[in-house]
Design a protein around this motif. Structure first.
Motif, PDB file in Angstrom:
ATOM      1  N   PHE A 343       0.875  -1.169   0.000  1.00 49.48           N
ATOM      2  CA  PHE A 343       0.000   0.000   0.000  1.00 49.48           C
ATOM      3  C   PHE A 343       0.914   1.221   0.000  1.00 49.48           C
ATOM      4  N   LEU A 344       1.066   1.852  -1.153  1.00 51.67           N
ATOM      5  CA  LEU A 344       2.086   2.879  -1.323  1.00 51.67           C
ATOM      6  C   LEU A 344       1.920   4.059  -0.385  1.00 51.67           C
ATOM      7  N   ASP A 345       0.674   4.423  -0.080  1.00 52.70           N
ATOM      8  CA  ASP A 345       0.435   5.629   0.715  1.00 52.70           C
ATOM      9  C   ASP A 345       0.437   5.367   2.223  1.00 52.70           C
ATOM     10  N   LEU A 346       0.467   4.090   2.616  1.00 47.83           N
ATOM     11  CA  LEU A 346       0.516   3.771   4.042  1.00 47.83           C
ATOM     12  C   LEU A 346       1.963   3.687   4.505  1.00 47.83           C
ATOM     13  N   SER A 347       2.154   3.767   5.803  1.00 45.28           N
ATOM     14  CA  SER A 347       3.499   3.712   6.361  1.00 45.28           C
ATOM     15  C   SER A 347       4.108   2.324   6.190  1.00 45.28           C
ATOM     16  N   ILE A 348       5.416   2.271   6.323  1.00 46.13           N
ATOM     17  CA  ILE A 348       6.128   0.996   6.254  1.00 46.13           C
ATOM     18  C   ILE A 348       5.609   0.049   7.329  1.00 46.13           C
ATOM     19  N   ALA A 349       5.472   0.565   8.563  1.00 47.42           N
ATOM     20  CA  ALA A 349       5.011  -0.274   9.674  1.00 47.42           C
ATOM     21  C   ALA A 349       3.604  -0.805   9.427  1.00 47.42           C
ATOM     22  N   SER A 350       2.717   0.046   8.896  1.00 50.04           N
ATOM     23  CA  SER A 350       1.337  -0.382   8.640  1.00 50.04           C
ATOM     24  C   SER A 350       1.274  -1.433   7.546  1.00 50.04           C
ATOM     25  N   ASN A 351       2.142  -1.326   6.541  1.00 53.38           N
ATOM     26  CA  ASN A 351       2.192  -2.330   5.481  1.00 53.38           C
ATOM     27  C   ASN A 351       2.603  -3.683   6.034  1.00 53.38           C
ATOM     28  N   LEU A 383      15.661  -8.270   7.106  1.00 56.02           N
ATOM     29  CA  LEU A 383      15.719  -8.208   5.648  1.00 56.02           C
ATOM     30  C   LEU A 383      16.671  -7.130   5.141  1.00 56.02           C
ATOM     31  N   GLY A 384      17.310  -6.396   6.052  1.00 54.98           N
ATOM     32  CA  GLY A 384      18.226  -5.334   5.623  1.00 54.98           C
ATOM     33  C   GLY A 384      17.510  -4.171   4.973  1.00 54.98           C
ATOM     34  N   LEU A 385      16.317  -3.829   5.478  1.00 52.97           N
ATOM     35  CA  LEU A 385      15.518  -2.735   4.927  1.00 52.97           C
ATOM     36  C   LEU A 385      16.206  -1.399   5.176  1.00 52.97           C
ATOM     37  N   LYS A 386      16.333  -0.600   4.125  1.00 53.08           N
ATOM     38  CA  LYS A 386      16.931   0.732   4.245  1.00 53.08           C
ATOM     39  C   LYS A 386      15.831   1.772   4.115  1.00 53.08           C
ATOM     40  N   CYS A 387      15.606   2.520   5.186  1.00 48.13           N
ATOM     41  CA  CYS A 387      14.558   3.541   5.174  1.00 48.13           C
ATOM     42  C   CYS A 387      14.910   4.639   6.171  1.00 48.13           C
ATOM     43  N   GLY A 388      14.215   5.775   6.068  1.00 53.61           N
ATOM     44  CA  GLY A 388      14.422   6.856   7.015  1.00 53.61           C
ATOM     45  C   GLY A 388      13.743   6.543   8.337  1.00 53.61           C
ATOM     46  N   SER A 389      12.412   6.424   8.279  1.00 55.99           N
ATOM     47  CA  SER A 389      11.605   6.123   9.456  1.00 55.99           C
ATOM     48  C   SER A 389      10.546   5.105   9.082  1.00 55.99           C
ATOM     49  N   LEU A 390      10.187   4.246  10.030  1.00 58.32           N
ATOM     50  CA  LEU A 390       9.142   3.251   9.779  1.00 58.32           C
ATOM     51  C   LEU A 390       7.771   3.889   9.611  1.00 58.32           C
ATOM     52  N   SER A 391       7.665   5.159   9.934  1.00 55.95           N
ATOM     53  CA  SER A 391       6.406   5.882   9.725  1.00 55.95           C
ATOM     54  C   SER A 391       6.330   6.522   8.344  1.00 55.95           C
ATOM     55  N   ASP A 392       7.421   6.454   7.574  1.00 59.25           N
ATOM     56  CA  ASP A 392       7.421   7.001   6.212  1.00 59.25           C
ATOM     57  C   ASP A 392       6.533   6.150   5.308  1.00 59.25           C
ATOM     58  N   PRO A 393       5.912   6.757   4.297  1.00 60.41           N
ATOM     59  CA  PRO A 393       5.110   5.958   3.357  1.00 60.41           C
ATOM     60  C   PRO A 393       6.005   5.069   2.505  1.00 60.41           C
ATOM     61  N   VAL A 394       5.482   3.934   2.090  1.00 62.53           N
ATOM     62  CA  VAL A 394       6.253   2.999   1.269  1.00 62.53           C
ATOM     63  C   VAL A 394       6.641   3.641  -0.059  1.00 62.53           C
ATOM     64  N   SER A 395       5.843   4.596  -0.542  1.00 66.06           N
ATOM     65  CA  SER A 395       6.158   5.272  -1.802  1.00 66.06           C
ATOM     66  C   SER A 395       7.483   6.012  -1.755  1.00 66.06           C
TER      67      SER A 395
END
Length: 502
Positions: A343-351, A383-395
């Protein structure tokens, strides 16, 4: 020189997407652009197409500086862009989609649908047999991609940008496209070709430019450079092996994780039987439309009226829908990542928590942010996920990291078996290597792994055994030294009648 870009930069807030980029395109050449996701390739193409405005730098066409302020202006200047992400209108016909730009500027009150369809047939004559009267939503992903390409071919282009155009095409369709590209180049049309597939670059392109971290790294004639050099320039380090070690002979087990018997869906596949053993990665090959995805979806009860038997870890399953499949430990990763995977517009954590909200809910059924974040953090690290914050959108993530989020979502329910449909489509070479290692580690931990892929090198490099599907049936399997592209394509395309004639 038809196109020259000098010292071009583009920022999005604190993120520097392009830094002092240099790029030159010659008339009548096919010029590959390579780089990892996030390297700046798409940003640069969006600047050339007028979708984005650069912060600084200069663009010249035929030696004259230009400011491209919109996609329509880019079209007027002779620039056509086939995007990686399909952007068609699903509820109108193929013909209307192809000629939408023309009909938008038409002063006629009425649309001559028959004329549009006749003209669309002429365009598709060089691509594929697609009925121009059907609605786009009724087409497969591969045929939708061909419609996108057909749209671009109707424009009077001097420069044609193709962004991962073969990601959803069959090998036959891809080869047809390559022939068209060479014909266009021979007519003086310049093509910018973006791809993660080294074989496509080295078989079809004249030069290759590599970007990394928003910066120009190098431009070389394809004849003067090796694929490994391009890969290393893309990632900034040496990648010795894209694929992890396969299961050793001494590690092979007789324990059966998945046993499928006489699986049938009347219109798409029939009498499908196979086994998956503990510790192995099982590949599924076949031409697009052969029934590969449909078989996996049928086992998970995602679609179709399926009969037959499915046994998981020695237990016969009786499932009626995908939710029951999840509850029994079988999950499916869609080939359409942005349509069905995340879900591109939802956060990483919510996905990541989306498949089973009960795991992150409190006593009254409300989502507890702390639980959701902790789950996402644990799986993201695994999984070695690279992101800023887990609250950022997946997009906000690169394609490779979006795929890791989709995989983390499946792992959140502790599956016993995972079907992965085109797991590295649109993913750069560095992220591919990481995903392959993740899948091998899961198989080593006892999770059943079935990989469906159109990339034969991926199946051969990653899998211990490959099943081949042809016309809705298992036509054979290959393993060990017999696992070659020639053997797989023979099983995928040669019918019994063809074999008898031969």
């Amino acid at each position: 020189m038809i196109l020259k870009i000098s010292n071009l930069s583009k920022s999005f807030g604190p993120i520097q997407a392009l830094r002092g980029v240099e790029f030159e395109l010659r008339r009548g050449e096919i010029h590959a652009v390579a780089g990892e996701n996030g390297a700046g390739k798409s940003t640069l193409m969006n600047v050339i197409d007028g979708i984005l405005k650069p912060d600084s730098g200069e663009i010249s066409l035929d030696g004259k500086p230009v400011k491209i302020t919109s996609p329509s202006m880019a079209q007027q200047l002779g620039i056509g862009f086939v995007h990686q992400e399909i952007a068609l209108c699903p509820d109108v016909s193929v013909a209307e989609n192809i000629f939408m730009a023309t009909t938008n500027i038409s002063k006629s009150w009425f649309m001559d649908y028959k004329k549009l369809e006749r003209e669309a047939v002429q365009v598709f004559r060089q691509l594929s047999k697609i009925d121009p009267s059907v609605l786009v939503r009724d087409l497969s992903i591969s045929n939708q991609q061909l419609v996108e390409i057909a749209k671009a071919l109707t424009l009077d282009c001097r420069i044609l940008i193709l962004d991962e155009p073969t990601a959803a095409l069959t090998e036959t369709e891809a080869q047809t496209l390559f022939g068209i590209m060479r014909t266009l180049a021979d007519r003086g049309i310049s093509i910018i070709y973006i791809s993660h597939r080294m074989v496509e670059i080295f078989d079809n392109c004249d030069r290759v430019t590599v970007f990394r971290d928003g910066q120009f790294i190098t431009t070389r004639d394809v004849a003067d450079i090796e694929p490994g050099d391009v890969v290393n320039a893309m990632v900034g380090r040496v990648i010795d092996n894209l694929y992890p070690e396969k299961q050793a002979q001494s590690e092979k087990s007789d324990e059966i994780i998945l046993d499928v018997r006489n699986l049938t869906e009347t219109t798409r596949f029939r009498d499908v039987s196979f086994e998956l053993r503990k510790g192995e990665i099982l590949g599924v090959a076949g031409l697009i439309g052969a029934g590969r995805s449909e078989i996996a979806k049928g086992i998970c009860q995602l679609e179709g009226d399926v009969t037959g038997e499915v046994w998981l870890n020695g237990e016969k399953l009786s499932i009626r829908n995908y939710q029951e499949s999840i509850s029994n430990g079988m999950v499916y990763l869609s080939e359409d990542r942005k349509g069905d995977g995340v879900f591109l517009d939802l956060s990483i954590a919510s996905n990541i928590s989306a498949l089973n909200l009960d795991q992150v809910a409190g006593a009254h059924g409300l989502i507890q942010n702390a639980k959701e974040t902790a789950q996402a953090d644990a799986l993201g690290k695994k999984l070695g996920l690279k992101c800023g914050s887990l609250s950022d959108p997946v997009s906000s993530l690169s394609g490779g990291n979006q795929q890791k989020v989709a995989l983390a979502k499946l792992l959140s329910v502790n599956p016993r078996l995972i079907f992965l449909d085109e797991p590295t489509r649109g993913v750069d070479v560095g992220a591919k290597s990481e995903i392959h290692s993740i899948l091998r580690n899961l198989a080593n931990d006892g999770v059943g792994i079935v990989v469906i892929s159109s990339e034969l090198p991926e199946l051969i490099g990653l899998c211990d055994r490959v099943l081949v599907v042809r016309e809705g049936r298992i036509s054979g399997q290959v393993s060990g030294d017999d696992m070659t592209e020639e053997n797989i394509m023979h099983l995928a395309s040669v019918t019994d009648a063809d074999a008898a004639v031969a």
